[in-house]
Design a protein around this motif. Structure first.
Motif, short mmCIF file in Angstrom:
data_model
loop_
_atom_site.label_atom_id
_atom_site.label_comp_id
_atom_site.label_asym_id
_atom_site.label_seq_id
_atom_site.Cartn_x
_atom_site.Cartn_y
_atom_site.Cartn_z
N ALA A 42 48.69 40.72 54.77
CA ALA A 42 47.78 39.72 55.33
C ALA A 42 46.33 39.97 54.96
O ALA A 42 45.46 39.20 55.35
N SER A 43 46.08 41.03 54.21
CA SER A 43 44.71 41.36 53.79
C SER A 43 44.67 41.62 52.29
O SER A 43 44.38 42.73 51.83
N PRO A 44 44.94 40.60 51.47
CA PRO A 44 44.92 40.79 50.02
C PRO A 44 43.53 41.15 49.52
O PRO A 44 42.52 40.81 50.15
N ALA A 45 43.47 41.83 48.39
CA ALA A 45 42.20 42.30 47.86
C ALA A 45 41.47 41.26 47.03
O ALA A 45 40.28 41.42 46.73
N SER A 46 42.16 40.18 46.64
CA SER A 46 41.53 39.14 45.83
C SER A 46 42.33 37.85 45.97
O SER A 46 43.49 37.87 46.37
N VAL A 47 41.69 36.73 45.60
CA VAL A 47 42.32 35.41 45.74
C VAL A 47 42.04 34.58 44.50
O VAL A 47 40.90 34.47 44.04
N ALA A 48 43.09 33.98 43.95
CA ALA A 48 42.95 33.02 42.86
C ALA A 48 43.56 31.70 43.31
O ALA A 48 44.58 31.69 44.01
N ALA A 49 42.94 30.60 42.93
CA ALA A 49 43.40 29.27 43.35
C ALA A 49 43.81 28.43 42.15
O ALA A 49 43.14 28.43 41.12
#
Length: 298
Positions: free
Chosen positions: A54-61
């Motif tokens: 629930a705490s990813p280090a990065s996000v791509a959309a």
């Protein structure tokens, strides 16, 4: 509400420049983030807690104009800073900001969505996202597959499924441990019912906004009713596909139809086109995403 003069100018600008706000070819798509219905019949994939962070280090959309913030800040323009997924705007408080904090989101979130994109464009976007080795990939696509010139031109369900499966396979080849949050396709019929109450919105729609659903907005005859029902069923079919394909991946979570079921009102719609989310609408999408990404596994 916008003042009268900007609205009048908006109609003039749209008339001169519009090539279709939905259901058009993809443009754009490489920005860092900061600069009870059929949709619910299949449950979200049950990802074991050991596999879901629930705490990813990065996000791509990846996705379409909604994730690009199209028409949220101005007429006929992307506004990725207010994207529900990766935007930096404090008015939206995007998923990336909520998960990473504003400072880290500035360097560890990326927006590869493109205005006008359909599911067929997702594998290419996913390849670019996977190259970042993101902790989480957000997916919102499908509205443009339904928003075509006519119901007959909508993307076949089998093709939609094949393209989404190909996108997921593309991600897994490069980023096997990346998590995926999949948002359902919005309820286009509800957007029609909300936007048709605004005279300006209906004038803009005549210029090419999702004609399969929004064309002849005031028509209530049997042909128009059947056309809208056909589009709505296709959206429900798309959401069923998103849920089923996601359920096969242990690191994928579908939103269980939350976006489809959200009752977007006029405050949540762009006052430029009365179809895309406003900043308020983008904030609501961010809330929905954060709730599902951080939910404990069953």
């Amino acid at each position: 509400m916008l003042k009268r003069n900007p609205r009048v100018r908006a109609v003039a600008v749209v008339t001169a420049a519009v090539v279709g706000l939905a259901g058009c070819d993809a443009v754009g798509g490489d920005s860092p983030g900061p600069t009870g219905t059929p949709a619910r019949q299949a449950k979200p994939s049950a990802s074991p807690s050991s596999l879901w962070d629930a705490s990813p280090a990065s996000v791509a959309a990846v996705g379409d104009s909604i994730t690009r913030g199209f028409d949220a800040c101005g007429i006929l323009t992307d506004c990725p800073e207010v994207s529900w997924a990766t935007g930096a705007s404090s008015e939206v408080n995007s998923l990336a900001v909520r998960l990473l904090g504003k400072a880290r989101a500035a360097t560890h979130s990326w927006n590869y969505a493109a205005t006008g994109a359909r599911m067929a464009d997702l594998p290419g976007q996913m390849a670019r996202a996977a190259a970042r080795r993101p902790g989480l990939v957000t997916v919102m696509a499908g509205a443009n597959d339904a928003c075509r010139a006519s119901p007959e031109a909508m993307t076949p369900v089998a093709d939609f499924r094949a393209d989404f499966e190909r996108a997921m396979s593309t991600l897994r080849r490069t980023a096997p441990s990346a998590q995926v949050y999949v948002a359902s396709v919005p309820n286009l019929k509800r957007l029609w019912s909300q936007g048709r109450t605004n005279p300006l919105g209906k004038q803009v729609w005549k210029l090419g906004v999702c004609p399969s659903m929004l064309g002849d907005a005031d028509a209530l005859d049997s042909a128009a009713t059947l056309r809208r029902a056909t589009v709505q069923r296709r959206v429900e079919d798309y959401n069923r596909v998103l849920s089923q394909v996601c359920a096969k991946d242990r690191r994928c979570r579908f939103d269980d139809g939350a976006v489809y079921e959200y009752r977007f009102g006029t405050d949540q719609l762009s006052h430029w086109d009365w179809f895309h989310p406003s900043k308020n609408g983008q904030a609501r999408l961010a809330e929905i995403a954060y709730r599902h990404v951080t939910a404990k596994a069953d």
